[in-house]
Design a protein around this motif. Structure first.
Motif, PDB file in Angstrom:
ATOM      1  N   UNK A   1     -12.250  34.483 -48.026  1.00  0.00           N
ATOM      2  CA  UNK A   1     -12.076  35.579 -47.075  1.00  0.00           C
ATOM      3  C   UNK A   1     -13.198  35.631 -46.030  1.00  0.00           C
ATOM      4  N   UNK A   2     -13.994  34.565 -45.930  1.00  0.00           N
ATOM      5  CA  UNK A   2     -15.133  34.583 -45.002  1.00  0.00           C
ATOM      6  C   UNK A   2     -14.883  33.791 -43.712  1.00  0.00           C
ATOM      7  N   UNK A   3     -13.745  33.141 -43.578  1.00  0.00           N
ATOM      8  CA  UNK A   3     -13.456  32.310 -42.398  1.00  0.00           C
ATOM      9  C   UNK A   3     -14.545  31.268 -42.173  1.00  0.00           C
ATOM     10  N   UNK A   4     -14.995  30.680 -43.280  1.00  0.00           N
ATOM     11  CA  UNK A   4     -16.049  29.674 -43.258  1.00  0.00           C
ATOM     12  C   UNK A   4     -15.521  28.384 -43.851  1.00  0.00           C
ATOM     13  N   UNK A   5     -15.772  27.262 -43.165  1.00  0.00           N
ATOM     14  CA  UNK A   5     -15.407  25.953 -43.695  1.00  0.00           C
ATOM     15  C   UNK A   5     -16.653  25.186 -44.075  1.00  0.00           C
TER      16      UNK A   5
ATOM     17  N   UNK B   1     -11.422  28.370 -39.995  1.00  0.00           N
ATOM     18  CA  UNK B   1     -12.862  28.589 -40.068  1.00  0.00           C
ATOM     19  C   UNK B   1     -13.448  28.810 -38.676  1.00  0.00           C
ATOM     20  N   UNK B   2     -14.139  29.910 -38.517  1.00  0.00           N
ATOM     21  CA  UNK B   2     -14.847  30.175 -37.258  1.00  0.00           C
ATOM     22  C   UNK B   2     -16.308  29.757 -37.368  1.00  0.00           C
ATOM     23  N   UNK B   3     -16.716  29.421 -38.577  1.00  0.00           N
ATOM     24  CA  UNK B   3     -18.057  28.911 -38.836  1.00  0.00           C
ATOM     25  C   UNK B   3     -17.939  27.674 -39.704  1.00  0.00           C
ATOM     26  N   UNK B   4     -18.629  26.600 -39.319  1.00  0.00           N
ATOM     27  CA  UNK B   4     -18.618  25.355 -40.075  1.00  0.00           C
ATOM     28  C   UNK B   4     -19.993  25.158 -40.694  1.00  0.00           C
ATOM     29  N   UNK B   5     -20.020  24.971 -42.011  1.00  0.00           N
ATOM     30  CA  UNK B   5     -21.261  24.713 -42.736  1.00  0.00           C
ATOM     31  C   UNK B   5     -21.251  23.257 -43.186  1.00  0.00           C
ATOM     32  N   UNK B   6     -22.283  22.494 -42.836  1.00  0.00           N
ATOM     33  CA  UNK B   6     -22.344  21.073 -43.175  1.00  0.00           C
ATOM     34  C   UNK B   6     -23.574  20.806 -44.025  1.00  0.00           C
ATOM     35  N   UNK B   7     -23.346  20.260 -45.223  1.00  0.00           N
ATOM     36  CA  UNK B   7     -24.427  19.992 -46.167  1.00  0.00           C
ATOM     37  C   UNK B   7     -24.710  18.496 -46.221  1.00  0.00           C
ATOM     38  N   UNK B   8     -25.721  18.046 -45.485  1.00  0.00           N
ATOM     39  CA  UNK B   8     -26.120  16.634 -45.441  1.00  0.00           C
ATOM     40  C   UNK B   8     -24.918  15.713 -45.216  1.00  0.00           C
ATOM     41  N   UNK B   9     -24.078  15.953 -44.204  1.00  0.00           N
ATOM     42  CA  UNK B   9     -22.829  15.194 -44.076  1.00  0.00           C
ATOM     43  C   UNK B   9     -23.017  13.726 -43.700  1.00  0.00           C
TER      44      UNK B   9
ATOM     45  N   UNK C   1     -16.248  20.848 -28.313  1.00  0.00           N
ATOM     46  CA  UNK C   1     -14.802  21.034 -28.207  1.00  0.00           C
ATOM     47  C   UNK C   1     -14.305  22.229 -29.006  1.00  0.00           C
ATOM     48  N   UNK C   2     -14.894  22.469 -30.168  1.00  0.00           N
ATOM     49  CA  UNK C   2     -14.400  23.525 -31.054  1.00  0.00           C
ATOM     50  C   UNK C   2     -15.039  24.883 -30.787  1.00  0.00           C
ATOM     51  N   UNK C   3     -16.283  24.868 -30.258  1.00  0.00           N
ATOM     52  CA  UNK C   3     -17.055  26.094 -30.014  1.00  0.00           C
ATOM     53  C   UNK C   3     -17.329  26.871 -31.298  1.00  0.00           C
ATOM     54  N   UNK C   4     -17.173  26.214 -32.455  1.00  0.00           N
ATOM     55  CA  UNK C   4     -17.431  26.878 -33.733  1.00  0.00           C
ATOM     56  C   UNK C   4     -18.933  27.001 -33.964  1.00  0.00           C
ATOM     57  N   UNK C   5     -19.346  28.109 -34.548  1.00  0.00           N
ATOM     58  CA  UNK C   5     -20.726  28.239 -34.984  1.00  0.00           C
ATOM     59  C   UNK C   5     -20.951  27.217 -36.097  1.00  0.00           C
ATOM     60  N   UNK C   6     -22.007  26.424 -35.982  1.00  0.00           N
ATOM     61  CA  UNK C   6     -22.232  25.344 -36.941  1.00  0.00           C
ATOM     62  C   UNK C   6     -23.613  25.485 -37.559  1.00  0.00           C
ATOM     63  N   UNK C   7     -23.644  25.542 -38.892  1.00  0.00           N
ATOM     64  CA  UNK C   7     -24.904  25.509 -39.636  1.00  0.00           C
ATOM     65  C   UNK C   7     -24.978  24.164 -40.338  1.00  0.00           C
TER      66      UNK C   7
END
Length: 347
Positions: A77-81, A155-163, A185-191
């Protein structure tokens, strides 16, 4: 979607993995958290994703609180990928099927899900590979499938762990460019979590240096590199030497210092006063010339269009890194000028 953390703490078996972290990440930012293995980076990502619960503090997404005392919004429910090192793709279905899967699971018809998947595959430049299976793709292509799937699940926010950790050096450089293009291109917030400082500096719009569960400094990468807040940040980000110097005077954000019997002018933070201090010297701030401080080359490494060398300055005990265009040899003597530097703040 903006990300806000206020005093976030997470402990495991009495050991603090994340220690009172406070961060504000504006919507649309490519934000990189960099630090050594075991410093708490992945735990921080899992807390934002909802895969861990904080022991203290609050987490907000787009201004809405999702974690805090007596509150835990579940991950779905967090709209996070989340993109992990393994990418976690279904091996038995096609690229298109992997991207369409979260849409079909959410109740979308098969046809509508495939049309939506096609749009997201176009965003990551994989339209031509839609019918292939993950085993037929390169590591970089599999990563882009994982990114497209994050977009497909809303997902409006993308979280990447050592990808990029599992990719070879050549592909990592290519994927840095592709990740930057994906973000545009996506304009997603990226951590983005990494232990690789070069990767962090190449990708970040803003960067945070993490150590022992704490954020030591956060800001634009060029600021963290040029004006580190502590000796630990200075030692972790980029090459450089930390040298004891005497500050003679301070005028307008510049300090007059004495190093190796020679005076030089360097940048300094507000509040710097005359007396003993630590000077950070980056390789590009030390240049060869006809005058300057006498120095002896200790070692050198060829880097394609320049030589990375280590030199000992007369009257200075610690070696100093220097970038040279002409090939030096160990034992060579030359003169070096201090073009600039940074006096570390007192902490």
């Amino acid at each position: 979607m903006s990300i806000g953390l206020n005093g976030v703490t997470r402990r495991f078996a009495g050991k603090t993995a994340v220690d009172r972290v406070t961060l504000d990440i504006p919507a649309g930012t490519f934000f990189v958290v960099v630090g050594p293995s075991g410093c708490g980076k992945s735990t921080l990502l899992r807390l934002i994703a909802g895969l861990e619960r904080p022991d203290e503090g609050t987490i907000s997404l787009n201004g809405a609180r999702v974690a805090g005392p007596h509150l835990h919004v579940p991950p779905e429910d967090r709209s996070v990928g989340v993109v992990f090192q393994s990418y976690a793709l279904w091996p038995h279905i096609t690229v298109e099927g992997n991207v369409a899967f979260p849409l079909e699971t959410a109740g979308m018809s098969g046809k509508a899900a495939r049309l939506a998947a096609a749009r997201h595959l176009e965003t990551v430049a994989l339209t031509a590979l839609a019918a292939r299976r993950p085993a037929d793709l390169s590591g970089g292509q599999r990563q882009r499938v994982a990114l497209a799937r994050c977009l497909a699940q809303g997902a409006r926010t993308i979280l990447m762990d050592e990808p990029l950790a599992n990719l070879d050096p050549h592909l990592r450089a290519t994927m840095e460019e592709e990740l930057a293009a994906f973000h545009r291109n996506s304009a997603a917030t990226t951590l983005y979590i990494t232990h690789d400082q070069h990767e962090a500096m190449a990708l970040a719009g803003r960067i945070a240096v993490m150590w022992d569960g704490r954020i030591l400094q956060s800001g634009p990468p060029e600021e963290v590199y040029a004006r580190p807040a502590t000796a630990r940040v200075a030692g972790f980000i980029g090459k450089g030497a930390l040298l004891p110097v005497e500050v003679l005077s301070v005028v307008g954000g510049r300090a007059r210092i004495r190093l190796g019997g020679t005076a030089a002018s360097v940048a300094c933070p507000d509040g710097t006063s005359p007396g003993p201090a630590q000077l950070l010297l980056r390789p590009e701030q030390v240049v060869a010339g006809d005058d300057g401080i006498p120095a002896r080359i200790v070692s050198r490494t060829f880097r394609g269009n320049h030589w990375d060398a280590v030199a000992l300055l007369d009257g200075v005990a610690q070696p100093v890194p220097v970038s040279l265009t002409d090939r030096p040899e160990p034992g060579d003597t030359l003169r070096l000028n201090i073009r600039d530097g940074w006096i570390l703040p007192e902490v």
